[in-house]
Design a protein around this motif. Structure first.
Motif: not given
Length: 228
Positions: A3, A6-7, A10, A17-18, A21
């Motif tokens: 997570h 990916f954040e 972004v 977008r992640n 989420d």
């Protein structure tokens, strides 16, 4: 971790977008912790004695060392006069599966552990069996150090010999670890004092408990002894 990666993507405008989420993480199943009950200590230690490994498992019960720390102990790590064990190393498996010597888990894990005189006496007797071996607990088969997993298997055999239910080797540590407050340390000391007085006096000795502590242990006897 995924997570966060990916954040970061972004924020750097690499993706719109992640995608994690909307993911629902599975619940982590907690393993129930079991500890060795006081009334089972004598059977456990008798079984360890019958297998010739009483000093190792007695030390484990009174010190709460990790298995990698236990097998890495050298004779020089024992301070006979001050009744302490120096813990500054452990054996762990590296990514390839081979055992390597490393520092303990955290810097705070490098420590001196106080042990009762009875433990010191047992360790001296153990060393007299192999005075030229640097390891505190050399394997009776190879003369080298025990593999950490071999100690776990020995623990399981001891439980079986004693007719006791399964308890993880790691859980033997818990009466000894993380005494974060004076109250919790007092509870641990009272617990050990009760063991001394009631369950296996031939293995445990009182390491200079003060009068208040002993009175507390005697009080605990009156509270818990009838339930066993």
């Amino acid at each position: 971790m995924l997570h966060s990666a990916f954040e970061r993507a972004v924020k750097e405008r690499l993706i719109p977008r992640n995608p994690t989420d909307d993911c629902i993480a599975p619940k982590v199943q907690k393993v129930e912790m079991k500890t060795l009950r006081p009334e089972h200590l004598k059977a456990y230690l008798d079984a360890a004695d019958a297998r010739g490994v009483l000093p190792m498992f007695y030390l484990e019960l009174v010190s709460g060392l990790r298995k990698g720390e236990l097998v890495a102990l050298l004779w020089d790590d024992l301070d006979i006069q001050n009744r302490t064990i120096s813990v500054s190393k452990q054996y762990i498996k590296n990514p390839s599966g081979k055992l390597t010597l490393s520092r303990p888990k955290t810097e705070t894990s490098v420590r001196r552990v106080s042990i009762p005189q009875e433990a010191v006496d047992l360790l001296i007797q153990e060393h007299e069996k192999h005075p030229d071996n640097p390891y505190l607990f050399p394997s009776s088969t190879t003369g080298e150090m025990y593999y950490p997993d071999s100690v776990v298997k020995l623990h399981e055999k001891i439980l079986k010999d004693a007719g006791l239910e399964h308890i993880r080797f790691h859980d033997l540590r818990h009466p000894n670890v993380k005494p974060e407050t004076k109250i919790s340390r007092l509870k641990i000391n009272l617990y050990l004092a009760v063991l001394v007085i009631f369950y296996c006096p031939q293995y445990f000795v009182v390491p200079r408990y003060d009068k208040v502590l002993l009175k507390g242990a005697i009080f605990l006897q009156s509270e818990i002894a009838p339930t066993y």
